[in-house]
Design an enzyme around this catalytic site. Sequence first.
Site, mmCIF file in Angstrom:
data_model
loop_
_atom_site.group_PDB
_atom_site.id
_atom_site.type_symbol
_atom_site.label_atom_id
_atom_site.label_comp_id
_atom_site.label_asym_id
_atom_site.label_seq_id
_atom_site.Cartn_x
_atom_site.Cartn_y
_atom_site.Cartn_z
ATOM 1 N N GLU A 1 126.089 30.092 90.238
ATOM 2 C CA GLU A 1 125.554 31.426 90.520
ATOM 3 C C GLU A 1 126.320 32.410 89.652
ATOM 4 O O GLU A 1 127.501 32.182 89.354
ATOM 5 C CB GLU A 1 125.752 31.777 92.000
ATOM 6 C CG GLU A 1 124.933 30.902 92.920
ATOM 7 C CD GLU A 1 125.081 31.240 94.403
ATOM 8 O OE1 GLU A 1 125.404 32.389 94.734
ATOM 9 O OE2 GLU A 1 124.874 30.340 95.224
ATOM 10 N N SER B 1 126.894 34.406 96.460
ATOM 11 C CA SER B 1 126.246 35.175 97.520
ATOM 12 C C SER B 1 127.144 35.506 98.701
ATOM 13 O O SER B 1 126.992 36.563 99.308
ATOM 14 C CB SER B 1 125.019 34.422 98.021
ATOM 15 O OG SER B 1 125.371 33.128 98.452
ATOM 16 N N ASP C 1 121.956 31.124 88.538
ATOM 17 C CA ASP C 1 121.218 31.818 89.588
ATOM 18 C C ASP C 1 121.813 33.222 89.672
ATOM 19 O O ASP C 1 122.936 33.408 90.142
ATOM 20 C CB ASP C 1 121.407 31.043 90.897
ATOM 21 C CG ASP C 1 120.818 31.748 92.107
ATOM 22 O OD1 ASP C 1 120.623 32.985 92.036
ATOM 23 O OD2 ASP C 1 120.582 31.090 93.121
ATOM 24 N N LYS D 1 116.314 41.455 96.095
ATOM 25 C CA LYS D 1 117.621 42.038 96.381
ATOM 26 C C LYS D 1 117.716 43.375 95.629
ATOM 27 O O LYS D 1 117.075 44.324 96.034
ATOM 28 C CB LYS D 1 118.715 41.031 96.051
ATOM 29 C CG LYS D 1 118.469 39.719 96.845
ATOM 30 C CD LYS D 1 119.546 38.716 96.719
ATOM 31 C CE LYS D 1 119.119 37.326 97.202
ATOM 32 N NZ LYS D 1 118.774 37.229 98.611
ATOM 33 N N ASN E 1 120.771 43.805 101.195
ATOM 34 C CA ASN E 1 120.815 43.313 99.805
ATOM 35 C C ASN E 1 120.127 44.283 98.844
ATOM 36 O O ASN E 1 119.923 43.961 97.673
ATOM 37 C CB ASN E 1 120.142 41.943 99.696
ATOM 38 C CG ASN E 1 121.006 40.854 100.284
ATOM 39 O OD1 ASN E 1 122.212 41.019 100.428
ATOM 40 N ND2 ASN E 1 120.393 39.739 100.639
ATOM 41 N N HIS F 1 122.332 37.643 92.800
ATOM 42 C CA HIS F 1 123.196 38.765 93.193
ATOM 43 C C HIS F 1 123.827 39.485 91.997
ATOM 44 O O HIS F 1 124.629 40.390 92.179
ATOM 45 C CB HIS F 1 124.282 38.274 94.157
ATOM 46 C CG HIS F 1 123.698 37.633 95.373
ATOM 47 N ND1 HIS F 1 123.250 38.349 96.458
ATOM 48 C CD2 HIS F 1 123.425 36.331 95.641
ATOM 49 C CE1 HIS F 1 122.745 37.519 97.359
ATOM 50 N NE2 HIS F 1 122.840 36.290 96.881
ATOM 51 N N HIS G 1 123.995 27.926 96.069
ATOM 52 C CA HIS G 1 123.057 28.248 97.150
ATOM 53 C C HIS G 1 122.313 26.993 97.635
ATOM 54 O O HIS G 1 122.066 26.062 96.862
ATOM 55 C CB HIS G 1 122.037 29.270 96.615
ATOM 56 C CG HIS G 1 121.178 29.865 97.677
ATOM 57 N ND1 HIS G 1 119.877 29.467 97.893
ATOM 58 C CD2 HIS G 1 121.428 30.835 98.585
ATOM 59 C CE1 HIS G 1 119.364 30.176 98.884
ATOM 60 N NE2 HIS G 1 120.285 31.017 99.316
HETATM 61 C C1 LIG Z 1 122.192 32.843 95.449
HETATM 62 C C2 LIG Z 1 120.793 32.868 95.996
HETATM 63 N N1 LIG Z 1 119.844 32.190 95.346
HETATM 64 C C3 LIG Z 1 118.584 32.174 95.790
HETATM 65 C C4 LIG Z 1 118.199 32.852 96.920
HETATM 66 C C5 LIG Z 1 116.795 32.785 97.400
HETATM 67 O O1 LIG Z 1 116.084 33.903 96.946
HETATM 68 P P1 LIG Z 1 114.803 34.407 97.758
HETATM 69 O O2 LIG Z 1 115.305 35.209 98.890
HETATM 70 O O3 LIG Z 1 114.014 35.176 96.757
HETATM 71 O O4 LIG Z 1 114.084 33.161 98.215
HETATM 72 C C6 LIG Z 1 119.156 33.589 97.629
HETATM 73 C C7 LIG Z 1 118.749 34.337 98.843
HETATM 74 O O5 LIG Z 1 119.426 34.618 99.742
HETATM 75 C C8 LIG Z 1 120.491 33.591 97.162
HETATM 76 O O6 LIG Z 1 121.460 34.247 97.811
#
Ligand SMILES: Cc1ncc(COP(=O)(O)O)c(C=O)c1O
Length: 387
Positions: free
Chosen positions: A182, A186, A211, A241, A46, A214, A132
């Site tokens: 998002e 992801s 969110d 990431k 990532n 990505h 997510h």
């Molecule tokens: C879309 C999404 N939101 C939130 C997170 C969580 O972030 P963190 O890894 O900082 O806990 C991820 C992590 O994989 C993600 O893919």
Amino acid sequence: MAFEFLSANLAQQKQRARYRVRQNVAEQSGRYVTIDDKRYLNFSSNDYLGLNHHAEINQALTEGAERFGACASGSSLITGYSYAHQALENDICDWLNQPKCLLFASGFSANNALMHALGHESCQLYLDKLSHASLIDGALTSDAKVKRFLHNDTAQLQRFLTQQQALATEYDTNINSVIVSEGVFSMDGDQADVANLAKIAQQHQALLYLDDAHSIGVIGDKGQGSSSIAKVDIVMGTFGKSIATSGAFVACDELLADYLVNFSRHYIYSTAISPALAWATKKSIAIIQHEHWRREKIAELSQLLASKLSDKIQLITNSSSIHAIVIGDEIATLEVCKKLREKGIWLTAIRPPTVPNKSSRLRVTVTASHEDKDINYLADCINEVIT
Ligand SMILES: Cc1ncc(COP(=O)(O)O)c(C=O)c1O
């Protein structure tokens, strides 16, 4: 036997080819990852912009540790909120054109915190179906009513909001709506229709929460993510990431930030992120804004990959770093990953429940560290092993 469910559930995972183990990563830098003494070309990272191990970020980390310490030594409301945190928050506000920003230990925690803060009993949360786990868990354990709309189906979202407005008028009630999505998804790498979501939110006096885990760093001419497309009310971004450090932020208006400082249990009862890391993150964000070539390289390499894969391969093409090749069956996906590993390529199989049933896949991440020859090799190998 006590706690029999532990072994029973693990046995079931194995039987369904969903059992997971961690890999011992000896080294991870740029295009390569070394696992169990073998070096692979890494297409599962990532670190989209290739900033991990960047000399200036490492230098800022050392400088931050010397000036502010490796540890915050307290939560933000006690003594944990240092100059390093404030300076990082200010930079993020300027970058995304938002009035306020708060830092969290992780994206998971930030999403949970926000779903709880906005999950008052007077609220209705509308979540994209592919949101997510941290958004779903936060929403479902909040006091709000929760509805999920089909992935990227803004017409269905419109219908839900219109129906809700009609009910509110009929019963003379007031419902606070929040649209949650998002920016870049992801596991598919496709983008939300941010401009349309912002328009719908405005039409229905709803808040838009995105969110950008990505999207941040990758989308926009300065890597501002979804904020480069439309006005987003609340943005969550992770540092782990493209920013290549650790932790997360939420950027929003003053009222919500004040509310979080006063009511968010995830914020109040958690140690502030490492000030050294905050200092390193500040440096990383400065680099991200100026080094547009990293985003251009991802776009070029992504196009190259799409052009080199055989027509038989089902590739979800998009303008992010993430490119999903859906295989379907768990065992078949694991088998493809094994064959790719034998050819020196590291790709992790993504299986349910991370993705819906029968949609196990290769999640290929193309980063600014890759070279044309890596992509050509990857495409040749995939064309050979997926028949
Ligand atoms: C879309 C999404 N939101 C939130 C997170 C969580 O972030 P963190 O890894 O900082 O806990 C991820 C992590 O994989 C993600 O893919």
